[in-house]
Design a protein around this motif. Sequence first.
Motif, PDB file in Angstrom:
ATOM      1  N   HIS A  68      -7.756   5.350  11.432  1.00  0.00           N
ATOM      2  CA  HIS A  68      -7.100   4.154  12.333  1.00  0.00           C
ATOM      3  C   HIS A  68      -8.148   3.655  12.998  1.00  0.00           C
ATOM      4  CE1 HIS A  68      -3.414   6.885  12.167  1.00  0.00           C
ATOM      5  NE2 HIS A  68      -3.490   6.253  10.893  1.00  0.00           N
ATOM      6  N   SER A  69      -9.433   3.364  12.514  1.00  0.00           N
ATOM      7  CA  SER A  69     -10.470   2.601  13.320  1.00  0.00           C
ATOM      8  C   SER A  69     -10.057   1.373  13.796  1.00  0.00           C
ATOM      9  CB  SER A  69     -11.719   2.799  12.492  1.00  0.00           C
ATOM     10  OG  SER A  69     -11.411   1.867  11.245  1.00  0.00           O
ATOM     11  N   PRO A  70     -10.446   0.939  14.973  1.00  0.00           N
ATOM     12  CA  PRO A  70      -9.788  -0.124  15.598  1.00  0.00           C
ATOM     13  C   PRO A  70      -9.889  -1.504  14.714  1.00  0.00           C
ATOM     14  CG  PRO A  70     -11.069   1.153  17.264  1.00  0.00           C
ATOM     15  CD  PRO A  70     -11.492   1.839  15.906  1.00  0.00           C
ATOM     16  N   TYR A  71     -11.334  -2.096  14.520  1.00  0.00           N
ATOM     17  CA  TYR A  71     -11.349  -3.314  13.729  1.00  0.00           C
ATOM     18  C   TYR A  71     -10.739  -3.217  12.491  1.00  0.00           C
ATOM     19  CZ  TYR A  71     -14.386  -4.798  17.775  1.00  0.00           C
ATOM     20  OH  TYR A  71     -14.640  -5.124  18.965  1.00  0.00           O
ATOM     21  N   TRP A 125      -7.385  -5.700  11.006  1.00  0.00           N
ATOM     22  CA  TRP A 125      -7.174  -6.387  10.050  1.00  0.00           C
ATOM     23  C   TRP A 125      -5.990  -6.122   9.173  1.00  0.00           C
ATOM     24  CZ3 TRP A 125     -10.511 -10.670   8.245  1.00  0.00           C
ATOM     25  CH2 TRP A 125     -11.516 -10.929   8.656  1.00  0.00           C
ATOM     26  N   SER A 126      -5.649  -4.576   8.943  1.00  0.00           N
ATOM     27  CA  SER A 126      -4.672  -4.232   8.435  1.00  0.00           C
ATOM     28  C   SER A 126      -3.258  -4.765   9.068  1.00  0.00           C
ATOM     29  CB  SER A 126      -4.520  -2.849   8.150  1.00  0.00           C
ATOM     30  OG  SER A 126      -4.129  -2.135   9.329  1.00  0.00           O
ATOM     31  N   VAL A 160      -9.446   0.589   1.313  1.00  0.00           N
ATOM     32  CA  VAL A 160      -8.160  -0.272   1.327  1.00  0.00           C
ATOM     33  C   VAL A 160      -7.845  -0.259   2.676  1.00  0.00           C
ATOM     34  CG1 VAL A 160      -7.054   1.631   0.180  1.00  0.00           C
ATOM     35  CG2 VAL A 160      -6.012  -0.577  -0.019  1.00  0.00           C
ATOM     36  N   LEU A 161      -7.205  -1.444   3.007  1.00  0.00           N
ATOM     37  CA  LEU A 161      -6.567  -1.396   4.219  1.00  0.00           C
ATOM     38  C   LEU A 161      -5.060  -1.460   3.877  1.00  0.00           C
ATOM     39  CD1 LEU A 161      -8.373  -4.523   5.666  1.00  0.00           C
ATOM     40  CD2 LEU A 161      -9.133  -2.267   5.707  1.00  0.00           C
ATOM     41  N   VAL A 200     -18.389  -3.289   8.809  1.00  0.00           N
ATOM     42  CA  VAL A 200     -18.227  -4.783   8.513  1.00  0.00           C
ATOM     43  C   VAL A 200     -16.967  -5.551   9.084  1.00  0.00           C
ATOM     44  CG1 VAL A 200     -19.588  -4.260   6.676  1.00  0.00           C
ATOM     45  CG2 VAL A 200     -17.004  -4.057   6.139  1.00  0.00           C
ATOM     46  N   ALA A 201     -15.993  -4.605   9.346  1.00  0.00           N
ATOM     47  CA  ALA A 201     -14.565  -5.174   9.678  1.00  0.00           C
ATOM     48  C   ALA A 201     -14.936  -5.793  11.157  1.00  0.00           C
ATOM     49  CB  ALA A 201     -13.552  -4.130  10.054  1.00  0.00           C
ATOM     50  N   ARG A 202     -15.867  -5.332  12.204  1.00  0.00           N
ATOM     51  CA  ARG A 202     -16.359  -5.680  13.363  1.00  0.00           C
ATOM     52  C   ARG A 202     -16.950  -6.624  13.316  1.00  0.00           C
ATOM     53  NH1 ARG A 202     -18.222  -1.134  14.981  1.00  0.00           N
ATOM     54  NH2 ARG A 202     -20.487  -1.837  14.356  1.00  0.00           N
TER      55      ARG A 202
END
Length: 228
Positions: free
Chosen positions: A108-111, A115-116, A166-167, A193-195
């Motif tokens: 459950h990483s923050p960034y 997005w999810s 996958v999110l 990359v989300a960050r």
Amino acid sequence: MTTVPVQRSENGSHQEQRGAVAALHQELVRYGLVTWTAGNVSERVPGADLFVIKGSGVSYDGLSWEGITVCDLDGEVVDGVRAPSSDTAAHAYVYRHLPEVNGVVHMHSPYATAWSARGEAIPCVLTAMADEFGGPIPVGPFALIGDDSIGQGIVATLAGQRSPAVLMRNHGVFTIGDSARSAVKAAVMCEDVARTVHLSRQLGAPLPIAQADIDSLYERYQNVYGQR
């Protein structure tokens, strides 16, 4: 009526692999991808219809092979004294339906989880993202924990995708790989990359990368980059 607790036995099977998977969990801690006891890494046992996975609610501090449980591909405990992760049914579904997958990570990483929560795919606007994911990181459906519904969403969403991540909507991230280590790498890269894409959007609209260039970058990274 008194409930009799399930008795589990520890035969010490697959100790080496369980120890290696236990150690990989420290990479999740190192890169700030997990909080408290949430998150897990699993890996298929070579040559057997089994996989190993972190025990439910087991602390990352001092995690050893004994904190990793051996399960069959229906998610039933085969060896170990720890109840397996609450995500075991999802991992088992992935292994049953994607025989090329040998490692799965959940976090459950923050960034990436942000997005999810928006139900939004991460667009492929970075060369590093084209390299690792070959396109956007897709969003899977909302599903409750406890049965294989999450696993069904993972498999259905990744069908036809190059992304190993996958999110899952309103939940978090699942990544797959040809080993637990490669799934951990995909998890690290997914949060990175989300960050970066999030920060880019604070400055304005990220510039898209042409599909032909994404394809070229992906091909080079997957087949040329690194030591062969």
